[in-house]
Design a protein around this motif. Structure first.
Motif, mmCIF file in Angstrom:
data_model
loop_
_atom_site.group_PDB
_atom_site.id
_atom_site.type_symbol
_atom_site.label_atom_id
_atom_site.label_comp_id
_atom_site.label_asym_id
_atom_site.label_seq_id
_atom_site.Cartn_x
_atom_site.Cartn_y
_atom_site.Cartn_z
ATOM 1 N N LEU A 99 -7.337 134.675 51.258
ATOM 2 C CA LEU A 99 -6.598 133.544 50.710
ATOM 3 C C LEU A 99 -5.518 134.026 49.751
ATOM 4 O O LEU A 99 -4.385 133.530 49.779
ATOM 5 C CB LEU A 99 -7.560 132.589 50.000
ATOM 6 C CG LEU A 99 -6.950 131.295 49.440
ATOM 7 C CD1 LEU A 99 -6.267 130.507 50.555
ATOM 8 C CD2 LEU A 99 -8.014 130.449 48.765
ATOM 9 N N GLN A 100 -5.846 135.012 48.919
ATOM 10 C CA GLN A 100 -4.849 135.605 48.033
ATOM 11 C C GLN A 100 -3.675 136.165 48.821
ATOM 12 O O GLN A 100 -2.505 135.990 48.440
ATOM 13 C CB GLN A 100 -5.482 136.729 47.208
ATOM 14 C CG GLN A 100 -6.132 136.312 45.916
ATOM 15 C CD GLN A 100 -6.443 137.522 45.058
ATOM 16 O OE1 GLN A 100 -7.257 138.362 45.417
ATOM 17 N NE2 GLN A 100 -5.772 137.628 43.936
ATOM 18 N N ALA A 101 -3.980 136.871 49.904
ATOM 19 C CA ALA A 101 -2.929 137.503 50.700
ATOM 20 C C ALA A 101 -1.999 136.469 51.317
ATOM 21 O O ALA A 101 -0.771 136.622 51.299
ATOM 22 C CB ALA A 101 -3.558 138.379 51.790
ATOM 23 N N ILE A 102 -2.571 135.396 51.869
ATOM 24 C CA ILE A 102 -1.751 134.362 52.489
ATOM 25 C C ILE A 102 -0.817 133.729 51.466
ATOM 26 O O ILE A 102 0.386 133.541 51.702
ATOM 27 C CB ILE A 102 -2.648 133.292 53.144
ATOM 28 C CG1 ILE A 102 -3.396 133.879 54.331
ATOM 29 C CG2 ILE A 102 -1.823 132.098 53.593
ATOM 30 C CD1 ILE A 102 -4.434 132.946 54.922
ATOM 31 N N ILE A 103 -1.371 133.407 50.308
ATOM 32 C CA ILE A 103 -0.566 132.744 49.276
ATOM 33 C C ILE A 103 0.513 133.679 48.743
ATOM 34 O O ILE A 103 1.681 133.286 48.597
ATOM 35 C CB ILE A 103 -1.471 132.251 48.135
ATOM 36 C CG1 ILE A 103 -2.389 131.135 48.654
ATOM 37 C CG2 ILE A 103 -0.642 131.744 46.969
ATOM 38 C CD1 ILE A 103 -3.421 130.677 47.653
ATOM 39 N N ARG B 88 -1.438 145.978 42.983
ATOM 40 C CA ARG B 88 -0.689 146.481 41.824
ATOM 41 C C ARG B 88 -1.659 146.493 40.645
ATOM 42 O O ARG B 88 -2.157 145.451 40.219
ATOM 43 C CB ARG B 88 0.503 145.589 41.524
ATOM 44 C CG ARG B 88 1.616 145.716 42.536
ATOM 45 C CD ARG B 88 2.807 144.846 42.176
ATOM 46 N NE ARG B 88 3.520 145.301 40.995
ATOM 47 C CZ ARG B 88 4.691 144.787 40.600
ATOM 48 N NH1 ARG B 88 5.237 143.800 41.301
ATOM 49 N NH2 ARG B 88 5.290 145.244 39.534
ATOM 50 N N CYS B 89 -1.927 147.676 40.149
ATOM 51 C CA CYS B 89 -2.967 147.857 39.139
ATOM 52 C C CYS B 89 -2.350 148.250 37.793
ATOM 53 O O CYS B 89 -1.434 149.080 37.739
ATOM 54 C CB CYS B 89 -3.951 148.946 39.567
ATOM 55 S SG CYS B 89 -4.654 148.705 41.220
ATOM 56 N N ILE C 273 -3.229 150.913 48.485
ATOM 57 C CA ILE C 273 -3.284 150.150 49.725
ATOM 58 C C ILE C 273 -4.440 149.154 49.646
ATOM 59 O O ILE C 273 -5.560 149.504 49.247
ATOM 60 C CB ILE C 273 -3.464 151.079 50.939
ATOM 61 C CG1 ILE C 273 -2.153 151.802 51.247
ATOM 62 C CG2 ILE C 273 -3.927 150.319 52.167
ATOM 63 C CD1 ILE C 273 -1.057 150.894 51.767
ATOM 64 N N ALA C 274 -4.183 147.911 49.999
ATOM 65 C CA ALA C 274 -5.212 146.870 49.988
ATOM 66 C C ALA C 274 -5.773 146.685 51.393
ATOM 67 O O ALA C 274 -5.013 146.591 52.367
ATOM 68 C CB ALA C 274 -4.626 145.557 49.472
ATOM 69 N N THR C 275 -7.086 146.669 51.487
ATOM 70 C CA THR C 275 -7.754 146.336 52.735
ATOM 71 C C THR C 275 -8.302 144.926 52.593
ATOM 72 O O THR C 275 -9.229 144.691 51.804
ATOM 73 C CB THR C 275 -8.896 147.327 53.034
ATOM 74 O OG1 THR C 275 -8.350 148.647 53.155
ATOM 75 C CG2 THR C 275 -9.602 146.963 54.322
ATOM 76 N N VAL D 212 -3.300 142.742 40.866
ATOM 77 C CA VAL D 212 -2.790 141.591 41.602
ATOM 78 C C VAL D 212 -2.363 142.065 42.984
ATOM 79 O O VAL D 212 -2.017 143.242 43.176
ATOM 80 C CB VAL D 212 -1.597 140.918 40.879
ATOM 81 C CG1 VAL D 212 -2.038 140.325 39.567
ATOM 82 C CG2 VAL D 212 -0.462 141.919 40.681
ATOM 83 N N LEU D 213 -2.377 141.154 43.919
ATOM 84 C CA LEU D 213 -1.989 141.498 45.285
ATOM 85 C C LEU D 213 -0.485 141.372 45.446
ATOM 86 O O LEU D 213 0.118 140.395 44.998
ATOM 87 C CB LEU D 213 -2.699 140.569 46.269
ATOM 88 C CG LEU D 213 -2.753 141.036 47.730
ATOM 89 C CD1 LEU D 213 -3.558 142.322 47.860
ATOM 90 C CD2 LEU D 213 -3.385 139.951 48.592
#
Length: 624
Positions: free
Chosen positions: A490-494, A398-399, A480-482, A405-406
């Protein structure tokens, strides 16, 4: 199958009665990668190099002491060993490495497409790699690594480090090492000339429709076409040229030291020429090398990139590079145009299990996929009945201005009576912020099918900056985030597990380690990413809690082999580590066990899975 009857029975019981969370690790999309036409193409490319160095007298030095054939044979042995090292462990253990096919390859009278230029470039690069490796010689025996001085390095051949030179004279092996360096430099010059010409030839408007130059061999029939220039672009010929030029100017012309990292990098670059665009699904190491192969003259580091390592690559480039690589093989957007391979059979079995496990009022059927490709998602849709729905959860950025932010998006794809199209799979009509999707309540359930969470995203999914149904501010956009780096992972998991509500909170509660069985397939826990994800999801295991699991809760990890630190980690988390080739796992649904025969629910479940598989294969045969 290597699994015992008891192990198979436990898996059958868990699949049939527990609706386990399925975790598809990166090993799943590589199942059987060295079986079929794609791998045969890689062997053919290696075979052309094998044949080329036999007729290229510039490859071997003219020496009265060492016959040129010795150099050619040693280099060919190098190729054979490289092929064996890149084949799967199953293929090596069964003695099926196609060495005979490699040796039987003959050079064509007329080169077609990219074969000639790629072979010419690869043969020169092999010369650099071979001569550089010769200079390492007895490094392993002496323990002198990395090599810091060519003139003190011994090597195999006619002279050895034990030879005594006359007082005041250079050691024989030192003199020979210096000669080998000179030969490596000449091979590098040849490789650089070829790469430079190919890049110029593919880009210059003045050469539109021109044949390749004669100095590169008999390539007159190879005219520049859009298809060939695209192939050179996928091969990243500009980056290859820039990196070889940097190598020449920073290492060889300055007589700087050689180290083992450079040898690894050269081997990876050679393999890149052989495997790219061959339609073999890339390994994690191959993806990392491809992403980090950049036309950056300021990058003087020549070493193999680690898993999740990105050097001088921004998020957009990363998404584009991995997306381009994914489209070089059957990664899901389009139907496979080859006979089913072991990977396809595994995905079909897993999809049938997931669909059979889905119950509208029961536990949600959840798949956590770490693959970038969409092969499993296509298989799931193709095997679904008409009007069946499949849900995707994908990470996005999200920009707002330069800040980002993810976050996660949720979408629904409905199976129609038509064939599954690329647009249906990669361009869903509507999206919603995952955190805004409501919980199941008396008014209904937003979930009407299996849920696939793309843990690392997928560059194949296409998304507008402001997609329909996504609540954004006027300044916000999404991309889309790769997920590739350790930090982003770590960001994605949290972000996926913390501070959620609605469906997102429900799903996290439903897949809790203490209350839900998990089956992890093809995850390599020595790598930090799957290990981090597993420990984070299983962290409740280490807490004191009075909560009870619902009925029987078991956790399994299935892969070909578990070593250190995998075994201790699995033991601590009470995960049953079953060693089995994933390509053999589809046999599970047919395996006769005491549990299957003594448990009516298991027997019925497996019969329904077999029926789904049979119907799907009949549809494929009819379509063919």
């Amino acid at each position: 199958m290597k699994l015992s009857e008891e192990q198979c029975g436990e898996l059958q019981l868990t699949l049939a009665t527990e609706t386990p969370v399925l975790v598809l690790g990166p090993g799943c999309h590589r199942v059987g990668f060295d079986a079929g036409p794609a791998w045969q193409e890689v062997v053919r490319r290696l075979g052309l190099v094998w044949a080329r160095i036999g007729v290229d007298r510039g490859f071997a030095p003219g020496s009265d002491e060492v016959a040129p054939d010795l150099f050619v044979n040693q280099a060919r042995g190098f190729l054979e060993n490289l092929l064996a090292s890149k084949a799967s462990a199953e293929t090596r253990e069964r003695g099926r490495v196609p060495i005979e096919a490699l040796q039987a390859t003959r050079l064509p009278e007329t080169w077609k497409s990219l074969d000639g230029p790629r072979t010419h470039l690869a043969a020169s690069l092999l010369g650099v790699l071979y001569e550089s490796t010769r200079c390492l010689g007895n490094v392993i025996a002496t323990g002198e690594s990395p090599v810091t001085n060519w003139l003190t390095v011994s090597h195999p051949g006619e002279t050895r480090s034990s030879d005594q030179a006359p007082e005041g004279a250079p050691a024989a092996d030192a003199a020979e090492a210096d000669v080998a360096r000179g030969r490596a430099g000449r091979h590098l010059e040849s490789a650089l000339r070829t790469a430079t010409y190919l890049h110029h030839w593919s880009q210059s408007p003045d050469l539109e429709g021109h044949d390749l130059a004669l100095h590169m061999g008999n390539f007159k029939a190879v005219a520049r076409t859009a298809k060939l220039t695209t192939a050179l672009s996928v091969l990243k010929i500009e980056a290859v040229q820039v990196r070889l030029k940097t190598l020449e100017t920073t290492r060889f012309k300055r007589d700087l030291p050689l180290d083992g990292a450079l040898i690894e990098w050269l081997a990876d670059l050679f393999w890149h020429l052989m495997v790219t665009d061959s339609r073999v699904p890339p390994s994690q190491a191959e993806v990392a090398f491809y992403v980090n192969l950049k036309a950056d003259a300021d990058d003087t580091v020549f070493r193999r990139p680690g898993a999740g390592e990105v050097r001088a690559v921004d998020a957009d480039d990363l998404n584009r590079e991995i997306g381009r690589l994914l489209r070089t093989y059957d990664s899901g957007p389009r139907p496979a145009d080859a006979p089913p391979l072991p990977r396809d059979q595994l995905l079909q079995m897993l999809a049938a299990c997931v669909l059979q496990a889905f119950k509208p009022e029961g536990r949600r059927s959840v798949v956590l996929s770490s693959d970038f490709d969409l092969s499993f998602e296509r298989t799931l849709l193709e095997m679904s009945a008409e009007d069946q729905k499949v849900h995707l959860v994908v990470p996005v950025w999200r920009c707002e201005g330069t800040a980002r932010v993810l976050d996660w998006l949720f979408t629904t794809i409905e199976r129609t009576d038509a064939d599954v199209t690329e647009e249906a799979l990669t361009q869903p009509e509507s999206w919603a912020l995952y955190g805004d999707v409501p919980s199941r309540d008396a008014e209904g359930d937003p979930v009407a099918g299996p849920i696939v969470v793309k843990l690392n995203g997928s560059p194949l999914v296409q998304l507008d900056e402001r997609p329909d149904g996504v609540a954004l501010t006027e300044e916000e956009t999404v991309k889309i985030a790769t997920i590739f780096t350790e930090y982003d992972s770590l960001q994605a998991i949290i972000s996926f597990t913390e501070g959620q509500h609605g469906l997102a909170a429900d799903l996290i509660n439903e897949i809790q380690w203490r209350t839900r069985s998990w089956i992890v397939l093809g995850d390599s826990f020595p790598h930090w990413l799957p290990r981090l994800r597993l420990i984070y999801n299983a962290r409740s295991h280490f807490r004191r809690s009075k909560s009870k699991g619902r009925g029987r809760t078991e956790h399994f990890a299935i892969d070909r082999r578990f070593g250190w630190p995998e075994r201790p980690l699995l033991d601590v988390l009470r995960i049953r580590g079953y060693e089995e080739d994933l390509g053999e796992l589809p046999l599970l649904v047919d395996r006769t066990t005491a549990i299957r025969d003594g448990h009516p629910a298991v027997k019925k479940y497996l019969a329904n899975v077999r029926e789904r598989l049979k119907s799907h294969r009949e549809r494929l045969e009819d379509a063919a």
